[in-house]
Design an enzyme around this catalytic site. Structure first.
Site, PDB file in Angstrom:
ATOM      1  N   CYS A 177      44.968  44.128  37.089  1.00 61.54           N
ATOM      2  CA  CYS A 177      45.647  44.398  36.127  1.00 61.54           C
ATOM      3  C   CYS A 177      47.048  43.932  36.142  1.00 61.54           C
ATOM      4  O   CYS A 177      48.355  43.982  35.338  1.00 61.54           O
ATOM      5  CB  CYS A 177      45.501  45.950  36.480  1.00 61.54           C
ATOM      6  SG  CYS A 177      43.675  46.801  35.753  1.00 61.54           S
TER       7      CYS A 177
ATOM      8  N   ASP B 155      42.023  29.803  38.695  1.00 64.37           N
ATOM      9  CA  ASP B 155      42.452  30.753  40.048  1.00 64.37           C
ATOM     10  C   ASP B 155      42.966  30.002  40.900  1.00 64.37           C
ATOM     11  O   ASP B 155      43.358  28.860  41.473  1.00 64.37           O
ATOM     12  CB  ASP B 155      40.815  29.844  40.292  1.00 64.37           C
ATOM     13  CG  ASP B 155      40.322  31.057  41.084  1.00 64.37           C
ATOM     14  OD1 ASP B 155      39.612  31.469  41.060  1.00 64.37           O
ATOM     15  OD2 ASP B 155      40.324  30.766  42.571  1.00 64.37           O
TER      16      ASP B 155
ATOM     17  N   HIS C 198      40.609  47.403  32.475  1.00 65.62           N
ATOM     18  CA  HIS C 198      40.269  47.328  33.765  1.00 65.62           C
ATOM     19  C   HIS C 198      38.798  47.664  33.211  1.00 65.62           C
ATOM     20  O   HIS C 198      38.828  49.205  33.061  1.00 65.62           O
ATOM     21  CB  HIS C 198      40.607  48.048  35.110  1.00 65.62           C
ATOM     22  CG  HIS C 198      40.649  48.078  35.732  1.00 65.62           C
ATOM     23  ND1 HIS C 198      40.732  46.625  37.180  1.00 65.62           N
ATOM     24  CD2 HIS C 198      39.270  49.053  36.207  1.00 65.62           C
ATOM     25  CE1 HIS C 198      40.181  47.131  38.101  1.00 65.62           C
ATOM     26  NE2 HIS C 198      39.325  48.178  37.734  1.00 65.62           N
TER      27      HIS C 198
ATOM     28  N   ASN D  46      30.662  36.886  38.916  1.00 67.47           N
ATOM     29  CA  ASN D  46      30.107  37.223  40.017  1.00 67.47           C
ATOM     30  C   ASN D  46      29.879  39.123  40.119  1.00 67.47           C
ATOM     31  O   ASN D  46      30.761  39.589  39.328  1.00 67.47           O
ATOM     32  CB  ASN D  46      30.300  37.334  41.592  1.00 67.47           C
ATOM     33  CG  ASN D  46      30.415  35.937  42.138  1.00 67.47           C
ATOM     34  OD1 ASN D  46      29.748  34.925  41.771  1.00 67.47           O
ATOM     35  ND2 ASN D  46      31.849  35.418  42.184  1.00 67.47           N
TER      36      ASN D  46
ATOM     37  N   GLY E  41      29.380  37.561  46.113  1.00 69.09           N
ATOM     38  CA  GLY E  41      30.774  36.889  45.962  1.00 69.09           C
ATOM     39  C   GLY E  41      31.851  38.180  45.337  1.00 69.09           C
ATOM     40  O   GLY E  41      32.952  37.037  45.360  1.00 69.09           O
TER      41      GLY E  41
ATOM     42  N   THR F 248      34.821  39.742  44.859  1.00 67.08           N
ATOM     43  CA  THR F 248      36.187  40.364  45.444  1.00 67.08           C
ATOM     44  C   THR F 248      37.340  40.936  44.641  1.00 67.08           C
ATOM     45  O   THR F 248      37.895  42.024  45.432  1.00 67.08           O
ATOM     46  CB  THR F 248      36.648  39.173  46.394  1.00 67.08           C
ATOM     47  OG1 THR F 248      37.243  38.301  45.361  1.00 67.08           O
ATOM     48  CG2 THR F 248      35.949  38.449  47.557  1.00 67.08           C
TER      49      THR F 248
ATOM     50  N   HIS G 219      37.450  43.364  38.826  1.00 68.66           N
ATOM     51  CA  HIS G 219      37.922  44.145  37.256  1.00 68.66           C
ATOM     52  C   HIS G 219      37.076  42.138  36.713  1.00 68.66           C
ATOM     53  O   HIS G 219      37.395  41.135  37.292  1.00 68.66           O
ATOM     54  CB  HIS G 219      39.883  43.739  37.176  1.00 68.66           C
ATOM     55  CG  HIS G 219      40.090  43.235  36.243  1.00 68.66           C
ATOM     56  ND1 HIS G 219      41.358  44.249  35.517  1.00 68.66           N
ATOM     57  CD2 HIS G 219      40.242  42.336  35.213  1.00 68.66           C
ATOM     58  CE1 HIS G 219      41.856  44.117  34.357  1.00 68.66           C
ATOM     59  NE2 HIS G 219      40.703  43.161  34.131  1.00 68.66           N
TER      60      HIS G 219
ATOM     61  N   HIS H 251      35.660  39.517  35.145  1.00 68.04           N
ATOM     62  CA  HIS H 251      36.684  37.859  34.565  1.00 68.04           C
ATOM     63  C   HIS H 251      35.371  36.933  35.309  1.00 68.04           C
ATOM     64  O   HIS H 251      34.234  37.293  36.022  1.00 68.04           O
ATOM     65  CB  HIS H 251      37.491  37.804  36.029  1.00 68.04           C
ATOM     66  CG  HIS H 251      36.831  37.615  36.868  1.00 68.04           C
ATOM     67  ND1 HIS H 251      36.485  39.282  38.064  1.00 68.04           N
ATOM     68  CD2 HIS H 251      36.185  37.329  38.538  1.00 68.04           C
ATOM     69  CE1 HIS H 251      36.321  38.507  39.075  1.00 68.04           C
ATOM     70  NE2 HIS H 251      36.360  37.616  39.875  1.00 68.04           N
TER      71      HIS H 251
ATOM     72  N   HIS I  24      34.131  32.824  35.842  1.00 71.32           N
ATOM     73  CA  HIS I  24      35.090  31.529  36.053  1.00 71.32           C
ATOM     74  C   HIS I  24      34.386  30.617  35.465  1.00 71.32           C
ATOM     75  O   HIS I  24      33.137  30.424  35.341  1.00 71.32           O
ATOM     76  CB  HIS I  24      34.308  31.711  37.951  1.00 71.32           C
ATOM     77  CG  HIS I  24      34.244  32.502  38.752  1.00 71.32           C
ATOM     78  ND1 HIS I  24      35.716  32.253  40.104  1.00 71.32           N
ATOM     79  CD2 HIS I  24      34.424  33.487  39.109  1.00 71.32           C
ATOM     80  CE1 HIS I  24      35.744  33.281  40.358  1.00 71.32           C
ATOM     81  NE2 HIS I  24      34.777  34.137  40.249  1.00 71.32           N
TER      82      HIS I  24
HETATM   83  P1  5GP Z   1      35.667  36.744  42.383  1.00 71.96           P
HETATM   84  O1  5GP Z   1      35.252  36.425  44.101  1.00 71.96           O
HETATM   85  O2  5GP Z   1      35.418  38.208  42.197  1.00 71.96           O
HETATM   86  O3  5GP Z   1      34.294  36.518  41.839  1.00 71.96           O
HETATM   87  O4  5GP Z   1      36.544  36.079  42.071  1.00 71.96           O
HETATM   88  C1  5GP Z   1      38.120  36.506  42.593  1.00 71.96           C
HETATM   89  C2  5GP Z   1      38.906  35.232  42.488  1.00 71.96           C
HETATM   90  O5  5GP Z   1      40.404  35.153  41.632  1.00 71.96           O
HETATM   91  C3  5GP Z   1      38.900  34.231  42.880  1.00 71.96           C
HETATM   92  O6  5GP Z   1      38.038  32.802  43.229  1.00 71.96           O
HETATM   93  C4  5GP Z   1      40.293  34.459  44.204  1.00 71.96           C
HETATM   94  O7  5GP Z   1      40.599  33.309  44.598  1.00 71.96           O
HETATM   95  C5  5GP Z   1      40.788  34.553  43.067  1.00 71.96           C
HETATM   96  N1  5GP Z   1      42.198  34.819  43.194  1.00 71.96           N
HETATM   97  C6  5GP Z   1      42.055  35.800  43.838  1.00 71.96           C
HETATM   98  N2  5GP Z   1      43.351  36.580  43.787  1.00 71.96           N
HETATM   99  C7  5GP Z   1      44.022  36.226  42.938  1.00 71.96           C
HETATM  100  C8  5GP Z   1      45.355  36.129  42.591  1.00 71.96           C
HETATM  101  O8  5GP Z   1      46.465  36.927  42.821  1.00 71.96           O
HETATM  102  N3  5GP Z   1      45.265  35.063  41.688  1.00 71.96           N
HETATM  103  C9  5GP Z   1      45.164  34.516  41.284  1.00 71.96           C
HETATM  104  N4  5GP Z   1      44.833  33.721  40.860  1.00 71.96           N
HETATM  105  N5  5GP Z   1      43.686  34.041  41.168  1.00 71.96           N
HETATM  106  C10 5GP Z   1      42.946  34.997  42.094  1.00 71.96           C
HETATM  107 ZN    ZN Z   2      41.839  45.605  36.594  1.00 72.51          ZN
END
Ligand code: 5GP
Ligand code: ZN
Length: 113
Positions: free
Chosen positions: A9, A32, A48, A87, A93, A95, A98, A100, A102
């Site tokens: 957000c 990323d 969100h 994810n 996995g 983290t 919100h 998204h 990949h």
């Molecule tokens: P998840 O693990 O939730 O599927 O993916 C979160 C992704 O967000 C991770 O691959 C992580 O590297 C990326 N990420 C986390 N914080 C930030 C950020 O502040 N900026 C960017 N560009 N990517 C982020």
């Molecule tokens: Zn959000």
């Protein structure tokens, strides 16, 4: 809708920087911060919602727009071929809670958990 402690957000709001590659009315795509493939772009809704199923229920048109944007990213960066991963849940996995996807390619993508 947004949440004050959600990092994506904050990216949508321009409060923290990100390297944007595509932006539409409802969707943002940015690199990323810790890429795990030569092409690793995140496609997020501007609204969100916590995960892909919530997006499908609550903002299905935006989820479809995310898929179109993912294709645009891949067309520009890896000949239109890519993996799109959502994810869901910490054990899988996730983290950032919100939604998204990949967009990944540009190398040999394995399938190891
Ligand atoms: P998840 O693990 O939730 O599927 O993916 C979160 C992704 O967000 C991770 O691959 C992580 O590297 C990326 N990420 C986390 N914080 C930030 C950020 O502040 N900026 C960017 N560009 N990517 C982020
Ligand atoms: Zn959000």
């Amino acid at each position: 809708m947004s949440t004050t402690d959600c990092i994506f957000c904050k990216i949508v709001a321009g409060e923290i920087p990100a390297t944007k590659v595509v932006e539409t009315e409802n969707v943002i795509a940015f690199r990323d911060i810790a890429p795990k493939a030569p092409v690793h772009v995140l496609v997020a809704s501007k609204t969100h919602v916590p995960n892909v199923a919530a997006a499908a229920r609550e903002i299905p048109e935006v989820l479809a727009e995310m898929a179109v944007v993912a294709q645009q990213v891949a067309d520009a960066e890896c000949d239109g071929e890519y993996r799109l991963i959502f994810n869901t849940g910490a054990a899988a996995g996730q983290t950032v809670f919100h939604v998204h996807g990949h967009v990944m390619n540009g190398g040999a993508l394995g399938w190891d958990a």
